[in-house]
Write a protein that holds these residues in place. Structure first.
Motif, PDB file in Angstrom:
ATOM      1  N   ARG A  96       0.830  -1.217   0.000  1.00  0.00           N
ATOM      2  CA  ARG A  96       0.000   0.000   0.000  1.00  0.00           C
ATOM      3  C   ARG A  96       0.860   1.261   0.000  1.00  0.00           C
ATOM      4  O   ARG A  96       0.612   2.196  -0.769  1.00  0.00           O
ATOM      5  CB  ARG A  96      -0.934  -0.016   1.209  1.00  0.00           C
ATOM      6  CG  ARG A  96      -1.863   1.212   1.294  1.00  0.00           C
ATOM      7  CD  ARG A  96      -2.914   1.015   2.380  1.00  0.00           C
ATOM      8  NE  ARG A  96      -3.743   2.187   2.555  1.00  0.00           N
ATOM      9  CZ  ARG A  96      -4.793   2.512   1.792  1.00  0.00           C
ATOM     10  NH1 ARG A  96      -5.122   1.730   0.769  1.00  0.00           N
ATOM     11  NH2 ARG A  96      -5.495   3.596   2.046  1.00  0.00           N
ATOM     12  N   LEU A  97       1.852   1.302   0.859  1.00  0.00           N
ATOM     13  CA  LEU A  97       2.688   2.495   0.949  1.00  0.00           C
ATOM     14  C   LEU A  97       3.530   2.682  -0.314  1.00  0.00           C
ATOM     15  O   LEU A  97       3.739   3.813  -0.770  1.00  0.00           O
ATOM     16  CB  LEU A  97       3.572   2.411   2.193  1.00  0.00           C
ATOM     17  CG  LEU A  97       2.815   2.555   3.515  1.00  0.00           C
ATOM     18  CD1 LEU A  97       3.679   2.098   4.679  1.00  0.00           C
ATOM     19  CD2 LEU A  97       2.360   3.988   3.733  1.00  0.00           C
ATOM     20  N   VAL A 104       9.812   2.556   1.343  1.00  0.00           N
ATOM     21  CA  VAL A 104       9.695   1.653   2.487  1.00  0.00           C
ATOM     22  C   VAL A 104      10.945   0.790   2.586  1.00  0.00           C
ATOM     23  O   VAL A 104      11.655   0.565   1.603  1.00  0.00           O
ATOM     24  CB  VAL A 104       8.447   0.757   2.381  1.00  0.00           C
ATOM     25  CG1 VAL A 104       7.176   1.602   2.345  1.00  0.00           C
ATOM     26  CG2 VAL A 104       8.520  -0.159   1.166  1.00  0.00           C
ATOM     27  N   GLU A 105      11.198   0.313   3.799  1.00  0.00           N
ATOM     28  CA  GLU A 105      12.308  -0.608   4.046  1.00  0.00           C
ATOM     29  C   GLU A 105      11.774  -1.731   4.919  1.00  0.00           C
ATOM     30  O   GLU A 105      11.355  -1.498   6.061  1.00  0.00           O
ATOM     31  CB  GLU A 105      13.464   0.122   4.747  1.00  0.00           C
ATOM     32  CG  GLU A 105      14.659  -0.760   5.059  1.00  0.00           C
ATOM     33  CD  GLU A 105      15.730  -0.020   5.842  1.00  0.00           C
ATOM     34  OE1 GLU A 105      16.585  -0.707   6.442  1.00  0.00           O
ATOM     35  OE2 GLU A 105      15.706   1.220   5.871  1.00  0.00           O
ATOM     36  N   ARG A 106      11.759  -2.952   4.410  1.00  0.00           N
ATOM     37  CA  ARG A 106      11.186  -4.110   5.101  1.00  0.00           C
ATOM     38  C   ARG A 106      12.287  -4.958   5.698  1.00  0.00           C
ATOM     39  O   ARG A 106      13.325  -5.215   5.072  1.00  0.00           O
ATOM     40  CB  ARG A 106      10.364  -4.937   4.106  1.00  0.00           C
ATOM     41  CG  ARG A 106       9.755  -6.224   4.656  1.00  0.00           C
ATOM     42  CD  ARG A 106       8.400  -6.005   5.260  1.00  0.00           C
ATOM     43  NE  ARG A 106       7.836  -7.270   5.732  1.00  0.00           N
ATOM     44  CZ  ARG A 106       7.021  -8.054   5.030  1.00  0.00           C
ATOM     45  NH1 ARG A 106       6.684  -7.692   3.786  1.00  0.00           N
ATOM     46  NH2 ARG A 106       6.540  -9.170   5.550  1.00  0.00           N
ATOM     47  N   SER A 107      12.084  -5.424   6.921  1.00  0.00           N
ATOM     48  CA  SER A 107      12.936  -6.399   7.571  1.00  0.00           C
ATOM     49  C   SER A 107      12.031  -7.292   8.413  1.00  0.00           C
ATOM     50  O   SER A 107      10.849  -6.962   8.616  1.00  0.00           O
ATOM     51  CB  SER A 107      14.005  -5.708   8.432  1.00  0.00           C
ATOM     52  OG  SER A 107      13.405  -4.918   9.445  1.00  0.00           O
ATOM     53  N   LEU A 111       8.630  -2.619   9.316  1.00  0.00           N
ATOM     54  CA  LEU A 111       8.525  -1.886   8.066  1.00  0.00           C
ATOM     55  C   LEU A 111       8.749  -0.419   8.377  1.00  0.00           C
ATOM     56  O   LEU A 111       8.030   0.173   9.184  1.00  0.00           O
ATOM     57  CB  LEU A 111       7.145  -2.078   7.433  1.00  0.00           C
ATOM     58  CG  LEU A 111       6.938  -1.395   6.070  1.00  0.00           C
ATOM     59  CD1 LEU A 111       7.763  -2.093   4.998  1.00  0.00           C
ATOM     60  CD2 LEU A 111       5.474  -1.368   5.691  1.00  0.00           C
ATOM     61  N   ARG A 112       9.753   0.172   7.737  1.00  0.00           N
ATOM     62  CA  ARG A 112      10.081   1.576   7.963  1.00  0.00           C
ATOM     63  C   ARG A 112       9.598   2.404   6.774  1.00  0.00           C
ATOM     64  O   ARG A 112       9.723   1.980   5.627  1.00  0.00           O
ATOM     65  CB  ARG A 112      11.580   1.752   8.160  1.00  0.00           C
ATOM     66  CG  ARG A 112      12.112   1.045   9.401  1.00  0.00           C
ATOM     67  CD  ARG A 112      13.635   1.061   9.470  1.00  0.00           C
ATOM     68  NE  ARG A 112      14.110   0.390  10.672  1.00  0.00           N
ATOM     69  CZ  ARG A 112      14.291  -0.930  10.775  1.00  0.00           C
ATOM     70  NH1 ARG A 112      14.029  -1.714   9.727  1.00  0.00           N
ATOM     71  NH2 ARG A 112      14.711  -1.472  11.901  1.00  0.00           N
ATOM     72  N   PHE A 113       9.059   3.584   7.079  1.00  0.00           N
ATOM     73  CA  PHE A 113       8.601   4.491   6.027  1.00  0.00           C
ATOM     74  C   PHE A 113       8.573   5.893   6.607  1.00  0.00           C
ATOM     75  O   PHE A 113       8.836   6.100   7.806  1.00  0.00           O
ATOM     76  CB  PHE A 113       7.220   4.077   5.501  1.00  0.00           C
ATOM     77  CG  PHE A 113       6.107   4.182   6.507  1.00  0.00           C
ATOM     78  CD1 PHE A 113       5.264   5.281   6.521  1.00  0.00           C
ATOM     79  CD2 PHE A 113       5.886   3.171   7.436  1.00  0.00           C
ATOM     80  CE1 PHE A 113       4.234   5.391   7.446  1.00  0.00           C
ATOM     81  CE2 PHE A 113       4.858   3.266   8.362  1.00  0.00           C
ATOM     82  CZ  PHE A 113       4.031   4.380   8.369  1.00  0.00           C
ATOM     83  N   ALA A 114       8.261   6.863   5.780  1.00  0.00           N
ATOM     84  CA  ALA A 114       8.147   8.248   6.239  1.00  0.00           C
ATOM     85  C   ALA A 114       6.872   8.852   5.673  1.00  0.00           C
ATOM     86  O   ALA A 114       6.380   8.433   4.619  1.00  0.00           O
ATOM     87  CB  ALA A 114       9.358   9.074   5.801  1.00  0.00           C
ATOM     88  N   ASN A 115       6.344   9.838   6.380  1.00  0.00           N
ATOM     89  CA  ASN A 115       5.182  10.539   5.860  1.00  0.00           C
ATOM     90  C   ASN A 115       5.630  11.496   4.744  1.00  0.00           C
ATOM     91  O   ASN A 115       6.830  11.621   4.472  1.00  0.00           O
ATOM     92  CB  ASN A 115       4.406  11.229   6.995  1.00  0.00           C
ATOM     93  CG  ASN A 115       4.991  12.568   7.420  1.00  0.00           C
ATOM     94  OD1 ASN A 115       6.033  13.026   6.947  1.00  0.00           O
ATOM     95  ND2 ASN A 115       4.312  13.221   8.341  1.00  0.00           N
ATOM     96  N   PRO A 116       4.720  12.168   4.055  1.00  0.00           N
ATOM     97  CA  PRO A 116       5.137  13.008   2.916  1.00  0.00           C
ATOM     98  C   PRO A 116       6.093  14.136   3.272  1.00  0.00           C
ATOM     99  O   PRO A 116       6.731  14.704   2.374  1.00  0.00           O
ATOM    100  CB  PRO A 116       3.801  13.559   2.393  1.00  0.00           C
ATOM    101  CG  PRO A 116       2.797  12.522   2.763  1.00  0.00           C
ATOM    102  CD  PRO A 116       3.246  12.033   4.113  1.00  0.00           C
ATOM    103  N   GLU A 117       6.223  14.474   4.558  1.00  0.00           N
ATOM    104  CA  GLU A 117       7.143  15.536   4.975  1.00  0.00           C
ATOM    105  C   GLU A 117       8.412  14.987   5.616  1.00  0.00           C
ATOM    106  O   GLU A 117       9.213  15.746   6.151  1.00  0.00           O
ATOM    107  CB  GLU A 117       6.430  16.489   5.921  1.00  0.00           C
ATOM    108  CG  GLU A 117       5.273  17.219   5.255  1.00  0.00           C
ATOM    109  CD  GLU A 117       4.529  18.133   6.193  1.00  0.00           C
ATOM    110  OE1 GLU A 117       4.901  19.323   6.288  1.00  0.00           O
ATOM    111  OE2 GLU A 117       3.565  17.673   6.838  1.00  0.00           O
TER     112      GLU A 117
END
Length: 312
Positions: A96-97, A104-107, A111-117
């Motif tokens: 989805r992201l 995204v970074e999956r381990s 799951l690591r991600f950032a918001n639009p800012e």
């Protein structure tokens, strides 16, 4: 006296409409209060959480469009970790992201991600007896929904001093290397400290403060503990939906103690209609006409709720 983990986390956005789209649509959280910053009433204060607006699930944003983008560094919370139920949930969010354009970074289990800012988030599969705090979304299946806060990663100039504050004053217990848990009768969550040489710059895409969940009857006692070690807590401040005490820990992170047994978000609007209209604490109601003219129009969050009509 015991704190029950994270009550809420307040962040900064420069773009409220995009913020609403990301947290209410993409992440499937429920907007539980659309209001204004009580210290700056011409700025939005937007609250997203689970269905009930529970302590432990509530991420909030001040909108300051003219503030430059910020940068996480010493004296700031740098990453927010939310719970999900399973690896299948992580797979759902990875797809989805990615589709939404979020790197995204999956381990395993993460799951690591950032918001639009650029505000850093993580989703983590966590074994816990805490009840899941879930919002209902038309786009996010309940089994994959975000389940409330797990922890935060904080950057500090002096790890030992920051650890002493949570251990000796706030009653946290060890939970791993440089990690401390706040766990009370109702819930728990953790904070991990990392040393940073460079000070943070507060602005869009950064955390403004983190609030820990307290009982109203204990706020005066917490103030005394903080003052006993040289801290400078505010008086108890009535935020209408809860009450708060603010202070800075040794590296400068702004902590808040917020009441889990306050009036709650349904005190001034029906529980089934939370967040659908601008609500104002009584002291600000006289500004309604002016604020409704000045504040930026926001997306209608009802379109992302279950049972909403299909888009044409």
């Amino acid at each position: 006296m015991q704190l029950d983990g994270i009550h809420h986390i307040t962040c900064i956005t420069r773009d409220a409409p995009r913020n609403v789209d990301f947290y209410a649509r993409v992440l499937g959280l429920r907007m539980v209060k659309k209001t204004v910053n009580q210290d700056d009433p011409r700025a939005y204060h937007l609250f997203y959480a689970d269905e009930a607006g529970s302590p432990g699930a509530d991420i909030t944003f001040f909108e300051w469009p003219d503030l430059p983008p910020g940068r996480a560094g010493a004296g700031m919370v740098a990453a927010i970790v939310h719970r999900v139920a399973s690896e299948d949930a992580l797979a759902f969010w990875e797809e989805r992201l990615t589709r939404e354009g979020a790197p995204v970074e999956r381990s395993p289990g993460r799951l690591r991600f950032a918001n639009p800012e650029g505000l850093a988030h993580e989703l983590a599969v966590v074994e816990t007896a805490d009840p899941p705090l879930v919002a209902r979304s038309a786009e996010v299946p309940e089994e994959h929904a975000i389940q409330g806060f797990d922890s935060v990663r904080a950057l500090v100039a002096d790890v030992a001093h920051s650890e002493a504050m949570v251990r000796q004053v706030l009653g946290f217990t060890p939970a791993g290397e440089r990690t401390w848990e706040s766990r009370g009768e109702h819930r728990g969550s953790r904070i991990t400290f990392e040393r940073a040489a460079e000070w943070g710059v507060q602005g869009g895409g950064t955390v403004h403060h983190i609030a820990w969940s307290a009982a109203r009857a204990d706020l005066d006692g917490w103030r005394e503990r903080i003052m006993a070690v040289g801290g400078r807590p505010t008086p108890v401040i009535d935020r209408f939906w809860f009450e708060s005490v603010y202070f800075r820990e040794p590296s400068g992170i702004l902590y808040e103690l917020a009441t889990r047994d306050g009036a709650g978000f349904a005190a001034d609007e029906p529980a089934e209609r939370l967040g659908e209209r601008l609500t104002l604490p009584p002291d600000f109601e006289h500004l309604r006409d002016e604020l409704e003219r000045e504040l930026t129009p926001l997306p209608d969050v009802r379109r992302w709720r279950p049972g909403a009509p299909a888009a044409p």
